[in-house]
Design a protein around this motif. Structure first.
Motif, short mmCIF file in Angstrom:
data_model
loop_
_atom_site.label_atom_id
_atom_site.label_comp_id
_atom_site.label_asym_id
_atom_site.label_seq_id
_atom_site.Cartn_x
_atom_site.Cartn_y
_atom_site.Cartn_z
N LEU A 4 -32.71 20.83 -15.18
CA LEU A 4 -31.85 19.66 -15.08
C LEU A 4 -31.76 19.33 -13.60
N VAL A 5 -32.27 18.17 -13.22
CA VAL A 5 -32.35 17.80 -11.82
C VAL A 5 -31.54 16.54 -11.58
N GLU A 6 -30.47 16.66 -10.79
CA GLU A 6 -29.61 15.53 -10.47
C GLU A 6 -30.08 14.84 -9.19
N SER A 7 -29.78 13.55 -9.12
CA SER A 7 -30.06 12.78 -7.92
C SER A 7 -29.10 11.59 -7.87
N GLY A 8 -29.06 10.92 -6.73
CA GLY A 8 -28.28 9.70 -6.61
C GLY A 8 -26.97 9.84 -5.86
N GLY A 9 -26.59 11.05 -5.49
CA GLY A 9 -25.37 11.23 -4.74
C GLY A 9 -25.51 10.72 -3.32
N GLY A 10 -24.39 10.67 -2.62
CA GLY A 10 -24.39 10.21 -1.26
C GLY A 10 -22.99 9.98 -0.75
N SER A 11 -22.90 9.38 0.42
CA SER A 11 -21.62 9.08 1.05
C SER A 11 -21.37 7.57 1.01
N VAL A 12 -20.21 7.19 0.48
CA VAL A 12 -19.84 5.78 0.38
C VAL A 12 -18.39 5.61 0.77
N GLN A 13 -18.01 4.37 1.07
CA GLN A 13 -16.62 4.06 1.33
C GLN A 13 -15.89 3.77 0.03
N ALA A 14 -14.58 3.93 0.07
CA ALA A 14 -13.76 3.65 -1.10
C ALA A 14 -14.05 2.25 -1.63
N ASN A 83 -18.25 3.49 -10.36
CA ASN A 83 -17.77 2.27 -9.73
C ASN A 83 -16.36 2.48 -9.20
N SER A 84 -15.97 1.61 -8.29
CA SER A 84 -14.61 1.64 -7.72
C SER A 84 -14.24 3.03 -7.26
N LEU A 85 -15.12 3.64 -6.52
CA LEU A 85 -14.93 5.03 -6.11
C LEU A 85 -13.72 5.19 -5.20
N LYS A 86 -13.05 6.32 -5.38
CA LYS A 86 -11.87 6.68 -4.62
C LYS A 86 -12.14 7.97 -3.86
N PRO A 87 -11.42 8.21 -2.76
CA PRO A 87 -11.61 9.47 -2.03
C PRO A 87 -11.45 10.70 -2.91
N GLU A 88 -10.55 10.65 -3.89
CA GLU A 88 -10.35 11.79 -4.76
C GLU A 88 -11.51 12.04 -5.71
N ASP A 89 -12.49 11.15 -5.75
CA ASP A 89 -13.70 11.37 -6.52
C ASP A 89 -14.70 12.25 -5.78
N THR A 90 -14.42 12.55 -4.53
CA THR A 90 -15.31 13.38 -3.74
C THR A 90 -15.46 14.75 -4.39
N ALA A 91 -16.70 15.14 -4.67
CA ALA A 91 -16.97 16.40 -5.36
C ALA A 91 -18.47 16.59 -5.48
N GLY A 115 -26.56 20.25 -9.04
CA GLY A 115 -25.54 19.36 -8.54
C GLY A 115 -26.03 18.36 -7.51
N THR A 116 -25.27 17.28 -7.36
CA THR A 116 -25.51 16.29 -6.33
C THR A 116 -24.15 15.90 -5.74
N GLN A 117 -24.08 15.83 -4.42
CA GLN A 117 -22.81 15.62 -3.74
C GLN A 117 -22.45 14.15 -3.67
N VAL A 118 -21.19 13.85 -4.00
CA VAL A 118 -20.62 12.52 -3.84
C VAL A 118 -19.46 12.63 -2.88
N THR A 119 -19.50 11.86 -1.80
CA THR A 119 -18.44 11.85 -0.81
C THR A 119 -17.94 10.43 -0.63
N VAL A 120 -16.64 10.24 -0.80
CA VAL A 120 -16.03 8.92 -0.71
C VAL A 120 -15.00 8.94 0.41
N SER A 121 -15.17 8.07 1.37
CA SER A 121 -14.27 8.00 2.51
C SER A 121 -13.36 6.79 2.41
N SER A 122 -12.21 6.87 3.08
CA SER A 122 -11.26 5.77 3.08
C SER A 122 -11.71 4.66 4.02
#
Length: 122
Positions: A4-14, A83-91, A115-122
């Motif tokens: 099982l290979v995940e992809s598509g994560g990254g760093s985005v703003q809220a 969609n509509s990502l929030k900082p608390e979605d960071t994981a 796993g793939t990392q999702v980071t959401v900043s304010s």
């Protein structure tokens, strides 16, 4: 070999969006329940969304209305639209599969991606 290979994560703003993909191999995808889980530092892993072979879906209350799960059986791939990502979605977001065919392949009915990392900043 089960993969099982995940992809598509990254760093985005809220308020931003991402689409995560999980491509599966080594077991019968069409008979599997596919799911997405996430784990933030210091927290337990929690379920986010699942999709069943008949197309039924489950979305956790914490992400309902913002996240959508779908699958493409021809590609052995499950997607999670965030969609509509929030900082608390960071994981770290993990893909998982539940299937009886996995028992033959691995001795266990559950398989995990790395796993793939999702980071959401304010």
């Amino acid at each position: 070999e089960v993969q099982l290979v995940e992809s598509g994560g990254g760093s985005v703003q809220a308020g931003g969006s991402l689409r995560l993909s999980c491509t599966a191999a080594g077991f019968t995808f069409d008979d599997s329940r596919m799911g997405w889980y996430r784990q933030a530092p210091g927290n337990e892993r929690e379920g986010g969304a699942s999709i069943y072979p008949d197309g039924r879906t489950y979305i956790a209350d914490s992400v309902k209305g913002r996240f959508t799960i779908s699958q493409d059986n021809a590609k052995n791939t499950v997607y999670l639209q965030l969609n509509s990502l929030k900082p608390e979605d960071t994981a770290m977001y993990y893909c998982a599969a539940d299937a009886s065919s996995l028992v033959c392949a691995t001795g266990k009915p559950r398989a995990w991606g790395r796993g793939t990392q999702v980071t959401v900043s304010s």
